[in-house]
Design an enzyme around this catalytic site. Structure first.
Site, mmCIF file in Angstrom:
data_model
loop_
_atom_site.group_PDB
_atom_site.id
_atom_site.type_symbol
_atom_site.label_atom_id
_atom_site.label_comp_id
_atom_site.label_asym_id
_atom_site.label_seq_id
_atom_site.Cartn_x
_atom_site.Cartn_y
_atom_site.Cartn_z
ATOM 1 C CG MET A 12 -2.312 0.376 3.963
ATOM 2 S SD MET A 12 -2.620 -0.630 2.517
ATOM 3 C CE MET A 12 -1.536 0.197 1.362
ATOM 4 C CG ASP A 14 -1.432 -3.129 9.344
ATOM 5 O OD1 ASP A 14 -1.380 -2.914 8.125
ATOM 6 O OD2 ASP A 14 -0.848 -2.427 10.196
ATOM 7 N N GLY A 42 -0.009 7.292 5.724
ATOM 8 C CA GLY A 42 -0.713 8.568 5.912
ATOM 9 C C GLY A 42 -1.463 8.614 7.225
ATOM 10 C CG ASN A 44 0.604 4.108 10.463
ATOM 11 O OD1 ASN A 44 -0.496 3.697 10.843
ATOM 12 N ND2 ASN A 44 1.504 3.323 9.912
ATOM 13 C CD GLU A 141 1.775 2.792 2.585
ATOM 14 O OE1 GLU A 141 2.417 1.789 2.921
ATOM 15 O OE2 GLU A 141 0.942 3.337 3.327
ATOM 16 C CG ASP A 193 4.533 5.605 9.108
ATOM 17 O OD1 ASP A 193 5.175 6.212 8.239
ATOM 18 O OD2 ASP A 193 3.935 4.544 8.884
ATOM 19 C CB SER A 225 6.271 4.447 18.642
ATOM 20 O OG SER A 225 7.321 4.258 17.727
ATOM 21 C CB ALA A 228 3.828 -0.134 22.914
ATOM 22 N N GLY A 230 2.209 -3.423 18.082
ATOM 23 C CA GLY A 230 1.313 -2.844 17.089
ATOM 24 C C GLY A 230 1.902 -1.582 16.487
#
Length: 246
Positions: A12, A14, A42, A44, A141, A193, A225, A228, A230
């Site tokens: 995807m 974003d 997927g 990610n 998804e 993810d 993760s 940070a 994003g």
């Protein structure tokens, strides 16, 4: 060399707008920042696995458009095999349009687009990758029947299956339970993810590690993760993590 981690799933783009408040129906408001990011469960999970050092392949479908071209480049930059990243003219690359206010509340519109065109023929073409991997990872998804078929193919070849039932489905086919070696539930897009991608890495490269130890290590990686901004941009590389995780 064959991929150790094969991910069958979504990509995807974003499209993120930051505003002080969310607009009301029919209202136009001014935002203060816009950025485009790479997402989709997927991709990610595949990116996090690759950044930890896994040899990965992503089986997915994007549009033959600028977002799709950019996504293929992003995967290549992350060292992911794009041999089975299909590009179609029949639908646009999947997008998530996201508006976030200053409190962190958001509204999201997802248009799956090309993701829903990934089909069992695509899986057949990628059967060598799926059946020779150490771990196959699936989510929801894409068309659930395609995820189910990927799990069946993996199971028939003795490949370990990792299934992340997200986004949640009310009437999940019971075969998903029997075909999944590991059924990993979570609903937090980014950190969830990162966790699944890390788990795929450990299952492929440290299969003798006790499950409790794998989960502890994955939690450590996912917790990095969330520090940070994003989604994929927040995922750590193996070289930047404490070496006792490896």
């Amino acid at each position: 060399m064959a991929a150790e981690v094969a991910v069958v799933g979504s990509c995807m783009t974003d499209l993120v707008s930051l505003t002080t408040r969310l607009p009301k129906a029919g209202e136009t408001i001014l935002g203060h920042k816009f950025f485009i990011g790479f997402g989709g469960k997927g991709a990610n999970q595949c990116v996090q696995s690759a950044r930890l050092g896994a040899k990965t392949s992503l089986i997915c479908k994007v549009g033959k458009d600028s977002f799709g071209n950019d996504y293929v480049e992003n995967l290549k930059k992350n060292g992911i095999s794009t041999a089975f990243v299909g590009q179609t003219t029949d639908a646009a690359t999947g997008t998530a349009s996201i508006i976030v206010n200053s409190e962190g509340q958001n509204v999201i519109v997802i248009v799956p687009g090309a993701n829903l065109l990934l089909n069992c023929e695509d899986l057949k073409r990628a059967s060598d990758v799926i059946c020779k991997a150490k771990v196959v990872v699936c989510q929801l998804e894409i068309n659930p029947a395609v995820s189910l078929e990927a799990l069946k193919m993996a199971r028939a070849s003795g490949v370990k299956t990792l299934f992340n039932p997200a986004p949640a489905l009310a009437d999940l086919d019971p075969q998903f339970y029997t075909l999944s070696d590991i059924f990993c539930c979570n609903e937090t897009e980014g950190a969830g993810d990162s966790f699944v991608g890390a788990l795929a890495f450990y299952l492929a490269y440290y299969p003798k590690l006790p499950m409790e130890e794998m989960i502890r290590k994955c939690n450590c990686i996912a917790s990095v993760s969330v520090q940070a901004s994003g989604t994929q941009s927040s995922y750590p590389y193996g070289k930047d993590l404490p070496q006792d995780l490896f």
